[in-house]
Scaffold this motif. Structure first.
Motif: not given
Length: 308
Positions: A173-175, A181-182, A186-189, A200-203
């Motif tokens: 999910x792009x948010x 910005x996520x 694949x993301x390295x966090x 995050x949950x409301x979006x």
């Protein structure tokens, strides 16, 4: 001839000296690791005053490679307030099938709060009666024994992620959340970004379910990184972060048994969500789990724990 023998003896002595240095070096390293680990576990170990579970005839024995369960609670603790268990995940581990099941329980799930005698949100059990009441309530809800607990301070969870060198996740999910910005993929966090990623949950169109999925991704990422050989070089940092941010009733010997007898089960982790629907009762939002869904969950978990 005599000269060649002298050279051989000389090289044997040199080789022996090098081996001795390596053994001593490894011995010191092993002692340092052991010392750091035992210090962390001493800090983490928090026994609880809880009666024997009625869901088992006898307590689980890890030395005998019996399947076991753990209630993982992500708690936001604030000064002067016990806080609430905003994240509840039940792990069932079976060394015989070499599998682990990870079940997220939505925090708004309506169920009986054991020890209070009324129905409420499942995450209120921790606020009412701490770890013991939370374990009893989840045990009753799922109708399986909860053998151990793992309480994680979510405010400082980023320390653990940083200690293992960050985690890699597959974001669906792009948010953007709190200025970060996520994008999809694949993301390295880092620890700070991982914490925001899980909050995050409301979006999210899936609401709390989406957040739970991201929480499980981070936990699985930490497990994978923590089990890798490269993480051994950061053992002091990892153990320090664990000691400060985690509480558990697992003893040192039990942790050793898990590492020895159950490590293959960490290679096959299945993530599961609970099906249900949201509704308001007396103007309060609850997540309602249908009885047939609850029975199916209970049956699956009992089977995984070999309780049938």
């Amino acid at each position: 001839m005599r000269s060649e023998k002298k050279k051989k003896r000389k090289w044997l002595r040199v080789l022996g000296f090098i081996v001795l240095l390596l053994v001593i070096g490894l011995g010191v390293y092993a002692f340092t690791v052991y010392n750091s680990l035992t210090n962390a576990i001493d800090t983490m170990h928090q026994p609880i005053d809880r009666k024997k579970s009625e869901k088992r005839e006898k307590p689980v024995t890890l030395e005998d490679k019996e399947p076991f369960s753990v209630l993982m609670m992500g708690v936001d603790e604030r000064e002067g307030d016990r806080g609430r268990s905003d994240s509840l995940i039940v792990l069932t581990v079976n060394p015989n099938t070499k599998t682990t099941k990870m079940l997220s329980i939505p925090r708004d799930t309506r169920t009986e709060i054991i020890g209070k005698g009324f129905d409420d949100k499942v995450n209120h059990a921790y606020a009412f009666g701490g770890v013991e009441m939370a374990m009893d309530t989840v045990e009753n809800f799922l109708d399986i024994p909860i053998d151990y607990y793992l309480q994680i301070n979510m405010e400082s969870f980023q320390d653990i992620v940083d200690a293992v060198g960050g985690v890699t996740v597959n974001n669906t999910l792009d948010f953007t959340y709190e200025g970060v910005h996520f994008p999809k993929g694949e993301l390295h966090l880092s620890g700070e970004k991982a914490l925001k990623y899980t909050r995050m949950r409301y979006e999210d169109p899936r609401g709390d379910f989406g957040r739970q999925s991201r929480q499980r991704q981070i936990i699985q990422g930490v497990i994978n990184k923590g089990a890798s050989f490269s993480s051994l070089t950061k053992f002091d940092e990892i153990f320090g972060a664990l000691g400060k941010n985690i509480k558990t009733n697992l003893t040192f010997d039990e942790m050793v048994d898990i590492q020895k007898n159950y490590k293959d089960a960490a290679k096959d982790i299945t993530q599961t969500e609970i099906k249900g629907s949201g509704t308001k009762i007396n103007k309060v939002y609850y997540f309602i789990v249908p009885e047939d869904e609850k029975q199916q969950l209970q049956q699956d978990l009992k089977s995984h724990l070999e309780l049938n």
